[in-house]
Design a protein around this motif. Sequence first.
Motif, mmCIF file in Angstrom:
data_model
loop_
_atom_site.group_PDB
_atom_site.id
_atom_site.type_symbol
_atom_site.label_atom_id
_atom_site.label_comp_id
_atom_site.label_asym_id
_atom_site.label_seq_id
_atom_site.Cartn_x
_atom_site.Cartn_y
_atom_site.Cartn_z
ATOM 1 N N LEU A 131 2.893 -1.466 1.103
ATOM 2 C CA LEU A 131 1.526 -1.897 0.859
ATOM 3 C C LEU A 131 0.941 -2.490 2.135
ATOM 4 O O LEU A 131 1.646 -3.162 2.883
ATOM 5 C CB LEU A 131 1.482 -2.960 -0.243
ATOM 6 C CG LEU A 131 1.739 -2.568 -1.684
ATOM 7 C CD1 LEU A 131 3.119 -1.978 -1.887
ATOM 8 C CD2 LEU A 131 1.582 -3.799 -2.584
ATOM 9 N N PHE A 132 -0.337 -2.221 2.371
ATOM 10 C CA PHE A 132 -1.007 -2.900 3.484
ATOM 11 C C PHE A 132 -2.338 -3.450 3.006
ATOM 12 O O PHE A 132 -2.991 -2.896 2.124
ATOM 13 C CB PHE A 132 -1.164 -1.980 4.699
ATOM 14 C CG PHE A 132 -2.122 -0.826 4.531
ATOM 15 C CD1 PHE A 132 -3.462 -0.940 4.887
ATOM 16 C CD2 PHE A 132 -1.678 0.392 4.034
ATOM 17 C CE1 PHE A 132 -4.335 0.124 4.751
ATOM 18 C CE2 PHE A 132 -2.543 1.463 3.897
ATOM 19 C CZ PHE A 132 -3.879 1.332 4.254
ATOM 20 N N ALA A 133 -2.741 -4.573 3.587
ATOM 21 C CA ALA A 133 -3.961 -5.264 3.181
ATOM 22 C C ALA A 133 -4.630 -5.872 4.396
ATOM 23 O O ALA A 133 -4.048 -5.930 5.476
ATOM 24 C CB ALA A 133 -3.625 -6.354 2.166
ATOM 25 N N GLY A 134 -5.867 -6.307 4.222
ATOM 26 C CA GLY A 134 -6.575 -6.998 5.291
ATOM 27 C C GLY A 134 -7.580 -6.151 6.040
ATOM 28 O O GLY A 134 -8.269 -6.635 6.925
ATOM 29 N N GLY A 135 -7.700 -4.874 5.691
ATOM 30 C CA GLY A 135 -8.655 -4.010 6.382
ATOM 31 C C GLY A 135 -8.224 -2.561 6.309
ATOM 32 O O GLY A 135 -7.275 -2.204 5.609
#
Length: 541
Positions: A304-308
């Motif tokens: 998972l990736f987050a922040g943009g």
Amino acid sequence: MLHSPTKYDPKEHIWSGARLQGLYNEDLTVGQIIFRQLRREPQRIFQISHTDNTRLTRGQMLENACKMGAYLRGQKFTMATDIVGLMARNTTHVAAVAYGCLFNGTPFHAVNPNLEEKTIRDLYHITKPRILCCDSQDYQKIKDIAEALGAIVLIVNGKIPQVASIPEILKTSLSPNYEPSEFAGGINRTMAILCSSGTTGTPKAVTISNSRKLFECHSYLSSNDVQYAPSTLDWLTGLISLVTAGVYGTVRLVSSDMFSPGHFLEICEQHEISWCIMANSHVAMLANCSQTKAQKLRSLQHLLFAGGHCLVATLRKMQSFLHGQGILRNAYGLTELGALVSYNYDTQSKPESVGRLMANIRVRVVDGSGQNLAVKGVGEILLHNGQPWSGYFGNPKATAEMQDPAGWFHTGDVGFFDQDSYLHIVERKKDMLKYLGMMYYPHEIEEVIAQMPDVSEVCVFGLWREQEGDAAAASVVLRPESRIKAFEVEAFVRDNITVPFKHLHGGVQIVQQLAKSANGKVNRSAVRENYIKRGSSSSSA
């Protein structure tokens, strides 16, 4: 819940995730839920610290957390306003401190140890913790703050002569009848306090309740999973990792090392990480690292990736290293909501979307007058999770600005839904920037540059770089007859701002004037565009 459906109401123009009933009694705190889980199969490995080379079973983690909970009970931590400050990296005993707080119903206020001392002081003067926990390397940052607050200091990792430590507490005996504290309506009690900043840069303390939404969307996790998150507990992703590991009994992998592709590849292969949540910039760094090989990432099932956002080419390159579709997923969340808002499992065909809504989340997209917009209408994203929020600690004004009387969170993010009910975020929150995972506001740097006697006007903005994030850059108007060069402005910022993520990594331009709107305000977007057209002169100017 995997692949959660999103429904659209064409009459009200509201999008909704699936409606799910909670599985736990609403009087239970998250601490009580984790306590019960840790009692199962006590010999199973629960936590591995790569840095400290330690392994703790569920039984050992439970005992340590109970001792911490008992210590707080002995210190008369009984009120919701009795707070523990936690400013520590991911080492062996951080989880025991946090879980002990949860067991006792004591909120912990997590602060990033890399922040400036002034910011740390301002944050802790908001919540006034009675105990401050830190690593020995940060003791000098915290000791004066503790003295001003009359707070006890506990060292989490390392040793300071004449200062008590968590390992010492963990050597004490524990009553065999220890049970976590009980509360009526425990679901609504504040569990943790994370850090945020308003548009003025004034630190805010974001309360997070014992809502199940923090972990329910990760119910696919099991005891066979190895979880890792590079962020510390002051970020929502770090808190999600801590809580989901406790609730679902996974193996929790921790490391105090800051994220780097080489380090992640090493620990992923060695410890067979199956679940990871990281920043979007980390994905870019990993995808473009020459050391990255599919064999090293073969254990990953959930990345998972987050922040943009990530560039489409980066997502495709990252996908080429993964063993299957649906592993690489974009997640969109809000600290104030205390949960993820949406998941994008389809980063192949919809790489620019943050996905469909999680269960029990409702979203409106509104125009400038507050009217709901239809499909493909671009406006501000408003969120509702049906859960009470205690707001920003000690800041009712900011709370009212974030959440309206009907319970809708005003995110400041601009976006839209497409015809398939996938959410797209078009712009970041106004002015807030993030470099190497650390948030900052342009005005903080502008105020420093403005201290230079020869500076007439200054505008700071971000130049987005895929692997680092928003690199700060500045356009500067000088006073008449001034001979200051761009590199001198860069040096002044380095000398007067102690944290590197706020330095002018994007460069400096000396300009004749700043673009302004009709009302005379500096148009930050236009200044940035002019900067890009001219090309960064940086220290050559």
